[in-house]
Design a protein around this motif. Structure first.
Motif, short mmCIF file in Angstrom:
data_model
loop_
_atom_site.label_atom_id
_atom_site.label_comp_id
_atom_site.label_asym_id
_atom_site.label_seq_id
_atom_site.Cartn_x
_atom_site.Cartn_y
_atom_site.Cartn_z
N LYS A 274 68.13 -26.41 13.24
CA LYS A 274 69.93 -25.82 14.02
C LYS A 274 70.50 -25.89 12.75
N GLU A 275 70.16 -26.57 11.39
CA GLU A 275 71.08 -26.60 10.91
C GLU A 275 71.38 -24.50 10.18
N LEU A 276 70.30 -24.52 10.29
CA LEU A 276 68.95 -23.09 9.24
C LEU A 276 69.96 -22.17 10.11
N VAL A 277 69.97 -22.61 11.79
CA VAL A 277 70.74 -20.88 12.55
C VAL A 277 72.27 -21.19 12.24
N ALA A 281 74.30 -18.43 10.37
CA ALA A 281 75.37 -17.34 11.69
C ALA A 281 76.56 -17.77 10.57
N HIS A 282 76.44 -18.51 10.26
CA HIS A 282 78.20 -18.95 9.82
C HIS A 282 78.49 -18.03 8.74
N LEU A 283 77.64 -17.71 7.90
CA LEU A 283 77.43 -16.69 6.10
C LEU A 283 77.54 -15.58 7.05
N LYS A 284 77.16 -15.18 8.61
CA LYS A 284 76.87 -13.48 8.67
C LYS A 284 75.77 -12.99 8.26
N ILE A 285 74.53 -14.00 7.21
CA ILE A 285 73.42 -13.67 7.48
C ILE A 285 72.06 -13.45 8.57
N THR A 312 69.72 -16.47 20.44
CA THR A 312 69.61 -15.09 20.13
C THR A 312 69.87 -14.03 19.91
N ASP A 313 70.76 -14.31 18.78
CA ASP A 313 71.64 -12.77 18.53
C ASP A 313 71.55 -12.92 16.91
N ASN A 314 71.20 -13.57 16.55
CA ASN A 314 71.34 -13.50 14.58
C ASN A 314 70.09 -14.06 14.57
N VAL A 315 68.54 -13.59 15.39
CA VAL A 315 67.12 -14.26 14.88
C VAL A 315 66.52 -12.67 15.49
N LEU A 316 65.78 -11.86 14.18
CA LEU A 316 64.81 -11.01 14.93
C LEU A 316 63.34 -12.11 14.46
N TYR A 317 62.58 -12.39 15.88
CA TYR A 317 61.63 -12.44 16.32
C TYR A 317 60.40 -11.82 16.02
N ILE A 318 59.46 -11.87 15.25
CA ILE A 318 58.48 -11.76 15.10
C ILE A 318 57.28 -12.23 15.41
N GLY A 319 55.97 -11.73 16.77
CA GLY A 319 55.38 -12.52 17.35
C GLY A 319 53.50 -11.42 16.93
N SER A 320 52.41 -11.66 17.06
CA SER A 320 51.55 -11.54 16.66
C SER A 320 50.21 -12.00 17.44
N LEU A 321 49.38 -10.82 17.74
CA LEU A 321 47.87 -11.25 18.82
C LEU A 321 47.17 -11.40 17.62
N SER A 322 47.45 -11.16 16.02
CA SER A 322 46.24 -11.14 15.60
C SER A 322 45.24 -12.58 15.27
#
Length: 481
Positions: A274-277, A281-285, A312-322
């Motif tokens: 929660k602190e990270l997001v 979000a505050h720093l727009k990173i 949901t807006d500021n995170v690009l989520y990568i998943g994988s089946l490997s």
């Protein structure tokens, strides 16, 4: 051999620069290896010392070498803060390219694995062995049927598979997303590559966890990015350190692997997530969240939900089946804002990185079989048992000698050894004992630590690993006395 090219028309100092870069590229000069003193190089080349100094100044400016007064000149073994932007000068084409050859340790380990598979114990490969891949039937489809499925594919991938992933993420974590926000890739690294190439520019600073497998990926260098270490504790990345990095280097993006982190196995706490997001979000990173174990983590209600659920807006989520179905599956996905997905999909199309319909159709079929959940449960149990077998072997053979945190899941145990290695070449001792592990320097740390992967270790092999490490510690201790 320290010999300049007599036919070259370049200034002497640039010939020296080329020679040293070529020796590094070819593996003749290894990371942390010391170069001859300036006076000796001047004698070897038959030039003034000032010419050698100018060449070394050029190499230092490029972060190829490190010069310390009283300690001499050594080949740089680190990537932290290095700007490896691509050069338009063809003279440096081979040596300046981002995708450099594997370090000698990795090359030698690969040779050993292929040549002496019966003798070598593989505690390095982060891939599922054949017996742990799904024992599921694949659909019986004709060639024409496969071709017909291409009608359901667009730039972002096979739509039925995107819908399946969307539903599974919603079922597992309550993640609200739409199929058009899901982008199918040929593995997680293609997603990372497209992000670095399309959303960042050369010279941009990015923060990655330290230690991290991201450190070893050449794709950051190929994009000309500068990577900076984001320290961690037992709860994950330290937020105050991120603030400092942002203010010092204007970090443009943060890359994290918060669940069963590679190589440490750490699970970032919910509070820290929660602190990270919030701070990003505050720093727009933007945050890039790599989550290859998402479906295994979903089986344990104590594991926090992904960062993507928190923002949901500021995170690009990568998943994988490997990590679930085996490395040959080569299916990954990226979940992000629709505009980002469209941009990356068009970029892949422009780069001609086609994605075959065959693995997408097969993956979608397997994910929708009734036996898939049983496979996940069985895989979770096998990994848990192999982790416990390795820990038991260490506690039996090396009681109190090793330092590690027992991971809550994943593939790896991050082990700190009670000895000091003077250079990265000291890790070759593991290869000499036919034990493949991943040394800490591959993840950006200088400590005497190793990543021991337990996915391929049966109980007896775990005992052998512990015994070999004990023998190595004895040998190293005797050398230090």
């Amino acid at each position: 051999m320290w010999k300049l090219n007599e036919k070259s028309n370049l200034p002497i100092y640039l010939q020296i620069v080329d020679l040293i870069e070529t020796k590094i590229m070819n593996g003749e000069l290894l990371p942390e290896e010391k170069l001859p003193p300036e006076r000796q190089l001047a004698e070897i080349f038959g030039v003034n010392r000032s010419t050698v100094v100018r060449a070394l100044d050029e190499l230092t400016a490029r972060a190829v070498i490190i010069r310390k007064q009283g300690s001499g000149t050594t080949v740089n073994a680190e990537k932290w803060g290095l700007f490896a932007g691509q050069s338009t000068n063809w003279r440096h084409y081979l040596t300046q390219g981002g995708f450099t050859p594997a370090v000698p340790y990795i090359r030698q380990a690969g040779v050993m694995e292929r040549a002496n598979s019966d003798q070598v114990i593989d505690a390095a490969t982060g891939e599922l062995p054949l017996e742990m891949t799904p024992k599921l039937e694949t659909p019986s489809l004709s060639w024409q049927s496969f071709i017909a499925e291409e009608q359901l594919e667009d730039e972002a991938g096979y739509r039925p598979l995107r819908e399946t992933i969307q539903k599974q993420m919603k079922k597992a974590y309550g993640l609200q997303t739409r199929p058009e926000q899901v982008f199918i890739t040929s593995g997680a690294q293609q997603a990372l590559f497209l992000i670095t190439q399309c959303l960042l520019k050369p010279g941009d600073a990015v923060a990655i966890e330290s230690p991290s497998y991201f450190y070893s990926l050449s794709l950051f260098q190929s994009a000309g990015l500068r990577i900076f270490a984001l320290p961690m504790d037992e709860d994950g990345v330290i937020i105050s350190e991120l603030r400092d990095l942002y203010h010092k280097h204007r970090v443009k993006m943060v890359f994290v692997n918060p669940t069963f982190q590679n190589p440490t196995g750490i699970v970032m706490s919910l509070k820290r997530r929660k602190e990270l997001v919030d701070i990003c979000a505050h720093l727009k990173i933007p945050i890039v969240e790599d989550d290859p174990f998402s479906e295994l983590a979903a089986l344990d209600e104590k594991i926090p939900a992904p960062l993507k659920q928190l923002d949901t807006d500021n995170v690009l989520y990568i998943g994988s089946l490997s990590k679930i179905m085996g490395s040959t599956t080569r299916i990954g996905w990226l979940i992000g804002p629709t505009a980002v997905i469209e941009r990356l999909a068009l970029a892949r199309q422009e780069m001609d990185f086609g994605l075959s319909i065959f693995p997408q159709v097969l993956a979608n079929s397997v994910l929708n079989t009734t036996g898939y959940h049983s496979h996940l449960t069985q895989l979770y149990q096998v990994l848990e048992r192999r982790r416990d077998d390795l820990v038991e072997a260490f506690e039996t053979i090396l009681p109190g000698e090793l330092t590690y945190i027992i991971p809550k899941g994943g593939f790896h145990l991050w082990v700190k050894l009670p000895v000091k290695f003077r250079s990265i070449r000291d890790f070759d001792i593991f290869l000499a004992h036919d034990l493949l592990v991943m040394p800490g320097f591959l993840f950006g740390v200088k400590e005497t630590v190793i990543r021991v992967t337990y996915t391929r270790l049966e109980k007896q092999e775990s005992l052998k690993v512990a015994k070999i490490i004990k023998q190595i510690l004895i040998e190293r201790t005797c050398e230090e006395v």
